[in-house]
Enzyme design. Structure first.
Site, PDB file in Angstrom:
ATOM      1  N   SER A 142      17.997 -27.614 -76.762  1.00  0.00           N
ATOM      2  CA  SER A 142      17.613 -27.966 -75.395  1.00  0.00           C
ATOM      3  C   SER A 142      18.586 -27.323 -74.415  1.00  0.00           C
ATOM      4  O   SER A 142      18.719 -26.101 -74.396  1.00  0.00           O
ATOM      5  CB  SER A 142      17.545 -29.492 -75.234  1.00  0.00           C
ATOM      6  OG  SER A 142      16.923 -29.852 -74.025  1.00  0.00           O
ATOM      7  N   GLU A 246      10.993 -22.636 -76.915  1.00  0.00           N
ATOM      8  CA  GLU A 246      10.361 -23.958 -76.949  1.00  0.00           C
ATOM      9  C   GLU A 246      10.572 -24.591 -75.584  1.00  0.00           C
ATOM     10  O   GLU A 246      11.376 -24.108 -74.785  1.00  0.00           O
ATOM     11  CB  GLU A 246      10.991 -24.832 -78.041  1.00  0.00           C
ATOM     12  CG  GLU A 246      12.499 -25.082 -77.905  1.00  0.00           C
ATOM     13  CD  GLU A 246      12.859 -26.226 -76.962  1.00  0.00           C
ATOM     14  OE1 GLU A 246      12.032 -27.142 -76.759  1.00  0.00           O
ATOM     15  OE2 GLU A 246      13.977 -26.200 -76.416  1.00  0.00           O
ATOM     16  N   HIS A 316      11.590 -29.988 -79.050  1.00  0.00           N
ATOM     17  CA  HIS A 316      11.833 -31.400 -78.796  1.00  0.00           C
ATOM     18  C   HIS A 316      10.913 -32.235 -79.684  1.00  0.00           C
ATOM     19  O   HIS A 316       9.994 -32.911 -79.230  1.00  0.00           O
ATOM     20  CB  HIS A 316      11.612 -31.712 -77.322  1.00  0.00           C
ATOM     21  CG  HIS A 316      12.673 -31.149 -76.430  1.00  0.00           C
ATOM     22  ND1 HIS A 316      12.838 -29.787 -76.241  1.00  0.00           N
ATOM     23  CD2 HIS A 316      13.624 -31.757 -75.682  1.00  0.00           C
ATOM     24  CE1 HIS A 316      13.859 -29.595 -75.407  1.00  0.00           C
ATOM     25  NE2 HIS A 316      14.340 -30.770 -75.054  1.00  0.00           N
TER      26      HIS A 316
END
Length: 347
Positions: A142, A246, A316
Site C-alpha cells: 500500500s 494494485e 488489499h
C-alpha cells in the site's frame, strides 16, 4: 486500508514538464541492484511505522506477536506508536526510525506496521549511503510503495511487497513468508483457485489481457502512491521492466486517469510486461456513467502489445503474494502467473 493522498490537481501539475517524451527526467539514474542478506528464524526484526498511525494499541501488539510467532526477536522503532495528526509521528521521527533500523547491525529485516499515507514524505530524509552499506529486507504494501520505489531508485535495494505487521497473518501469508524468506524458494506466483460450492471457480481468477511471456525486473506497487511520485527522483527506470499494480477504493475514472498519467510520462510504452492485482472496492457503481475496468485495460494496456494479465493475488486482500520489488521474473500472461528467475538474497 485507505491510502488516498492528494493525487488530484497537485500531482498532475507536477507532471506537465514530463509530457512530450521527457520520461528520463522522472526516473533516477539506474543503480546496480543490491540484494539484502537472507533471514533465518531467531533473527531480530524491527517494527516501524513509516506512514499512518495505528489507531488502537492492539494492532501494535498483534504485529509484535506475529513476528515472534514467526520465530523472530523483535525491536520496535522509537516512534512506532507515535501520532502526529494522522501520521505515526513527525517526518523526522518516522525517517529517523527507518534510518536507525537500517544502521542497526543487529536488525536483519524491517517490517512496516501499516500503510495509510505519508511514506513519500520521508524519501528526502533517508540516508541512502547508509542503506547501501547496510542492505536488509523491508516488507510492506500500500503506502509502503513509496519506500519500495525510492529505495530501488536511490539505493538499488530489492525490497518486498507483501503483508504489513498489523495485517492478517493467515495460513497463506505465513506460508508465503516462510517460502520466500526462510526457504529462499524461487517462487512461482500462481493464484490459488478454489471452486467452493460454485460450479466453476470465481475467486482469485486471472484474466489474460494479452498473451505471451516476458522477462524483466519487477517494479510497481500501489497505483495511486506510484503515480504520486511522478516527476521525482524516487521512481526507478521503467525500461524493460515488468510493472505490477494494485489499488483500493478508487473509482474507475481515477484508475483511468492514473494509467493515463503513466502513459503520458512514457512509463507504459517502456515496460516489457504488465500484471494487475486486485482493485478492491473499485466498482463503477450503478448505471453506465463510468468506464469499466475491462474497458480501461483494453484502452491502456492491450494496445501496448506486451504480455499482460490481471487478477493476481496482490493488493488489499486477505491472502497476498510476497513479491520482490527489483527482483528478476518471467511473466506468463496466458497462464496468469510469474516466477522468480534469480535469488533475491545475498550468498
Amino acid at each position: 486500508m485507505h491510502r488516498r493522498d492528494f493525487i488530484g490537481g497537485t500531482a498532475l501539475a507536477s507532471l506537465l514538464p514530463l509530457v512530450g517524451g521527457a520520461r528520463d527526467a522522472a526516473a533516477a539514474p539506474a543503480r546496480q541492484r543490491l540484494l539484502p542478506p537472507a533471514l533465518n528464524p531467531g533473527d531480530t526484526v524491527a517494527l516501524v511505522s513509516p506512514s499512518s498511525a495505528t489507531d488502537e494499541r492492539l494492532g501494535l501488539q498483534l504485529a509484535e506477536e506475529a513476528m515472534q510467532a514467526l520465530g523472530f526477536e523483535v525491536k520496535t522503532g522509537r516512534h512506532y506508536a507515535a501520532r502526529y495528526g494522522s501520521l505515526a509521528g513527525s517526518d523526522a521521527q518516522r525517517a529517523g526510525d527507518l534510518n536507525a533500523m537500517f544502521g542497526d547491525s543487529s536488525v536483519k529485516a524491517i517490517i512496516c506496521v501499516r500503510g495509510g499515507s505519508g511514506a513519500a514524505r520521508l524519501l528526502p530524509l533517508l540516508d541512502y549511503d547508509a542503506i547501501r552499506a547496510n542492505p536488509k529486507v523491508l516488507l510492506g504494501y500500500s503506502d509502503i510503495t513509496a519506500l519500495h520505489n525510492g529505495l530501488l531508485a536511490q539505493a538499488g535495494l530489492v525490497t518486498f511487497h507483501g503483508p504489513i505487521g498489523a495485517g492478517s497473518w493467515n495460513r497463506f501469508n505465513v506460508d508465503q513468508f516462510r517460502r520466500v524468506f526462510f526457504q529462499r524458494e524461487l517462487m512461482q506466483y500462481r493464484n490459488v483457485v478454489e471452486a467452493g460450492d460454485e460450479l466453476v471457480p470465481r475467486k482469485h481468477r486471472a484474466l489474460t489481457i494479452t498473451g505471451g511471456k516476458a522477462r524483466g525486473e519487477l517494479v510497481g506497487g500501489n497505483l495511486s502512491v506510484l503515480v504520486a511520485l511522478a516527476g521525482s527522483p524516487y521512481l526507478p527506470d521503467f525500461a524493460g521492466k515488468i510493472l505490477f499494480l494494485e489499488d483500493v477504493s478508487e473509482a474507475p475514472y481515477r484508475i483511468d486517469r492514473m494509467l493515463t498519467t503513466l502513459k503520458l510520462m512514457g512509463a507504459l510504452d517502456a515496460i516489457a510486461g504488465f500484471v494487475f492485482g486486485e482493485c478492491t472496492d473499485c466498482d463503477p457503481g450503478e448505471g453506465y456513467g463510468s468506464l469499466t475496468l475491462d474497458q480501461i485495460f483494453d484502452d491502456h494496456i492491450k494496445p501496448l502489445g506486451i504480455p499482460a494479465y490481471r487478477g493476481a493475488m496482490i493488493g488489499h486482500i486477505r491472502e497476498q503474494f510476497i513479491v520482490p520489488v527489483g527482483g528478476k521474473v518471467e511473466l506468463d500472461a496466458d497462464a496468469g502467473s510469474f516466477r522468480m528467475l534469480e535469488p533475491v538474497f545475498q550468498g
